[in-house]
Design a protein around this motif. Structure first.
Motif, short mmCIF file in Angstrom:
data_model
loop_
_atom_site.label_atom_id
_atom_site.label_comp_id
_atom_site.label_asym_id
_atom_site.label_seq_id
_atom_site.Cartn_x
_atom_site.Cartn_y
_atom_site.Cartn_z
N LEU A 74 29.06 43.90 34.46
CA LEU A 74 27.78 44.60 34.64
C LEU A 74 27.57 45.61 33.52
O LEU A 74 28.27 46.61 33.42
CB LEU A 74 27.76 45.31 36.00
CG LEU A 74 26.58 46.24 36.28
CD1 LEU A 74 25.26 45.49 36.31
CD2 LEU A 74 26.79 46.98 37.60
N SER A 75 26.60 45.33 32.66
CA SER A 75 26.21 46.28 31.62
C SER A 75 25.03 47.08 32.16
O SER A 75 24.04 46.50 32.61
CB SER A 75 25.81 45.51 30.36
OG SER A 75 25.08 46.35 29.49
N SER A 76 25.15 48.40 32.16
CA SER A 76 24.09 49.20 32.76
C SER A 76 24.07 50.59 32.15
O SER A 76 25.08 51.10 31.69
CB SER A 76 24.32 49.31 34.27
OG SER A 76 23.35 50.11 34.87
N HIS A 77 22.87 51.21 32.15
CA HIS A 77 22.82 52.62 31.78
C HIS A 77 22.55 53.47 33.02
O HIS A 77 22.48 54.68 32.93
CB HIS A 77 21.73 52.85 30.72
CG HIS A 77 20.34 52.66 31.24
ND1 HIS A 77 19.77 51.41 31.38
CD2 HIS A 77 19.43 53.54 31.70
CE1 HIS A 77 18.56 51.54 31.89
NE2 HIS A 77 18.33 52.81 32.10
N ILE A 78 22.38 52.80 34.19
CA ILE A 78 22.20 53.54 35.44
C ILE A 78 23.60 53.86 35.97
O ILE A 78 24.26 53.03 36.59
CB ILE A 78 21.39 52.73 36.47
CG1 ILE A 78 20.03 52.35 35.87
CG2 ILE A 78 21.20 53.52 37.76
CD1 ILE A 78 19.24 51.36 36.69
N LEU A 79 24.04 55.07 35.67
CA LEU A 79 25.44 55.40 35.90
C LEU A 79 25.79 55.46 37.38
O LEU A 79 26.91 55.12 37.78
CB LEU A 79 25.77 56.71 35.20
CG LEU A 79 25.54 56.63 33.69
CD1 LEU A 79 25.61 58.01 33.06
CD2 LEU A 79 26.52 55.70 33.03
N SER A 80 24.82 55.85 38.23
CA SER A 80 25.09 55.88 39.67
C SER A 80 25.34 54.47 40.18
O SER A 80 26.16 54.27 41.09
CB SER A 80 23.91 56.51 40.42
OG SER A 80 22.72 55.77 40.17
N GLU A 81 24.66 53.50 39.59
CA GLU A 81 24.84 52.09 39.97
C GLU A 81 26.26 51.62 39.60
O GLU A 81 26.95 51.00 40.41
CB GLU A 81 23.80 51.26 39.22
CG GLU A 81 23.81 49.77 39.46
CD GLU A 81 22.66 49.11 38.73
OE1 GLU A 81 21.58 48.99 39.32
OE2 GLU A 81 22.81 48.75 37.54
N VAL A 82 26.67 51.94 38.40
CA VAL A 82 28.01 51.57 37.92
C VAL A 82 29.07 52.24 38.79
O VAL A 82 30.04 51.62 39.21
CB VAL A 82 28.19 51.98 36.43
CG1 VAL A 82 29.62 51.75 35.96
CG2 VAL A 82 27.22 51.20 35.55
N GLU A 83 28.84 53.51 39.09
CA GLU A 83 29.80 54.27 39.88
C GLU A 83 29.95 53.69 41.28
O GLU A 83 31.04 53.62 41.84
CB GLU A 83 29.34 55.73 39.96
CG GLU A 83 30.36 56.65 40.56
CD GLU A 83 30.00 58.11 40.34
OE1 GLU A 83 30.92 58.90 40.13
OE2 GLU A 83 28.80 58.44 40.38
N ARG A 84 28.82 53.26 41.86
CA ARG A 84 28.83 52.73 43.23
C ARG A 84 29.51 51.37 43.30
O ARG A 84 30.15 51.02 44.27
CB ARG A 84 27.38 52.61 43.73
CG ARG A 84 27.25 52.49 45.24
CD ARG A 84 25.83 52.67 45.69
NE ARG A 84 25.36 54.03 45.46
CZ ARG A 84 24.27 54.35 44.77
NH1 ARG A 84 23.53 53.41 44.24
NH2 ARG A 84 23.91 55.59 44.62
N LEU A 85 29.35 50.56 42.22
CA LEU A 85 29.77 49.16 42.30
C LEU A 85 31.11 48.84 41.65
O LEU A 85 31.83 47.96 42.11
CB LEU A 85 28.69 48.27 41.64
CG LEU A 85 27.34 48.14 42.36
CD1 LEU A 85 26.37 47.38 41.47
CD2 LEU A 85 27.51 47.43 43.69
N CYS A 86 31.42 49.52 40.55
CA CYS A 86 32.47 48.98 39.67
C CYS A 86 33.89 49.43 40.03
O CYS A 86 34.11 50.57 40.42
CB CYS A 86 32.16 49.36 38.22
SG CYS A 86 30.61 48.61 37.67
N ASP A 87 34.82 48.49 39.85
CA ASP A 87 36.24 48.79 40.04
C ASP A 87 36.79 49.50 38.80
O ASP A 87 37.59 50.42 38.90
CB ASP A 87 37.03 47.50 40.25
CG ASP A 87 36.51 46.72 41.44
OD1 ASP A 87 36.54 47.28 42.55
OD2 ASP A 87 36.05 45.58 41.28
N ARG A 88 36.36 49.01 37.64
CA ARG A 88 36.78 49.63 36.36
C ARG A 88 35.57 49.70 35.45
O ARG A 88 34.61 48.96 35.62
CB ARG A 88 37.87 48.79 35.68
CG ARG A 88 39.21 48.82 36.38
CD ARG A 88 40.30 48.15 35.54
NE ARG A 88 39.92 46.82 35.10
CZ ARG A 88 39.95 46.39 33.84
NH1 ARG A 88 40.32 47.20 32.86
NH2 ARG A 88 39.61 45.15 33.54
N VAL A 89 35.64 50.60 34.47
CA VAL A 89 34.57 50.69 33.47
C VAL A 89 35.16 50.72 32.07
O VAL A 89 36.30 51.14 31.85
CB VAL A 89 33.68 51.95 33.67
CG1 VAL A 89 32.95 51.92 34.98
CG2 VAL A 89 34.48 53.23 33.53
#
Length: 304
Positions: free
Chosen positions: A184-199
């Protein structure tokens, strides 16, 4: 087991180096967040993974196969959603969805109907009448209707309203629960934070940090708002304290997380009346990496 492996990936356009030795790995059943400012190299990396661009150096593998030479085989098992979807203007949304589902050789009509309802899309309208958000919905319905093993999503919620973003997030979590992998490439950081296991954080074509969110939070600062019986002295002399401000009799400041214990001990001697703490977010982490680097971003150019 690794689904995506990128090793020392370099991509040059003439004299401009868009990717400079990128390394990243997406594991089976994992949601991997890929973040960075525009021009950092996110979309270029994804285009190499999709076999659209050939790497100048290094290698990109999906399911153990070469992203460039085995692209046809790889595409049978992946679903891709770009950040800006172009559709055939004279076809209806439903016709486009049916076309892509048939191209994949699947017949997931019940799943298709369920997703059309969930994303609140009118499939009878011509694509030329669709807003950007509705075009994104078509691409997302196509992607999640397919039984892909890997979802490559490049700014997928661009143009979606908050309600539809929630539906998207549910679909991603359902894919993970089914053992699928997501980049998931995103600039919506809340989205990344909610979904991702690693960044993985990319800047100017280089990965500057990779890890789990809990692992990366040691780089962030906690926001504190403190009210005390007596004025706090010597706070500015403490290690790891930043951005000190007076706010209506209370003191607002940021603390490097590793220094939190010492700072709390110091302020407690002044008689704490009120203490508000905001946990560090991925946004804090992101901002710290790019603090004071705006000038270098300007004119960096290149593809995002």
């Amino acid at each position: 087991m690794s689904v995506v492996t990128v090793t020392d990936l370099t991509k040059k356009f003439g004299r401009f180096t868009a990717l400079d030795g990128v390394n990243l790995e997406v594991n089976e059943g994992e949601i991997f967040g890929f973040i960075g400012p525009n021009g950092a190299g996110k979309s270029t990396t994804i285009r190499v993974l999709l076999g659209i661009l050939k790497a100048t150096k290094g290698e990109a593998k999906i399911f153990g196969k070469d992203a460039w030479s085995d692209a046809v085989d790889i595409h049978k098992r992946i679903a891709y959603v770009p950040g800006d979807v172009n559709l055939w203007p004279n076809l209806t949304g439903g016709e486009v969805i049916d076309l892509f589902v048939k191209l994949r050789g699947g017949n997931h009509s019940s799943r298709r109907e369920e997703l059309i309802k969930r994303f609140n899309l009118d499939p009878s309208k011509k694509c030329r009448t669709y807003s950007k958000g509705n075009r994104q919905k078509v691409a997302l319905i196509v992607a999640f209707s397919s039984d892909a093993d890997l979802y490559i999503l490049d700014e997928p919620t661009s143009g979606l309203d908050p309600l539809m973003e929630q539906v998207f997030q549910q679909c991603v979590m359902e894919a993970k629960q089914a053992g699928k992998s997501v980049l998931l490439s995103s600039h919506i950081l809340s989205e990344v934070e909610r979904l991702c296991d690693r960044v993985g954080i990319i800047r100017q074509g280089k990965i500057i940090e990779t890890g789990s969110l809990s692992g990366l939070r040691h780089l962030t600062r906690t926001n504190l708002l403190v009210e005390t019986k007596e004025p706090i002295t010597a706070i500015h002399e403490l290690k790891g304290v930043h951005e000190i401000e007076n706010k209506d009799g209370a003191l607002s400041f940021q603390v490097d997380t590793e220094e939190l214990d010492a700072v709390i001990k110091h302020i407690s001697q002044f008689g704490i009346v009120k203490l508000e703490s905001a946990p560090p977010t991925l946004e804090d982490l992101f901002m710290r990496h790019y603090e004071g680097k705006e000038e270098t971003e300007i004119g960096a150019g290149g593809s995002s």
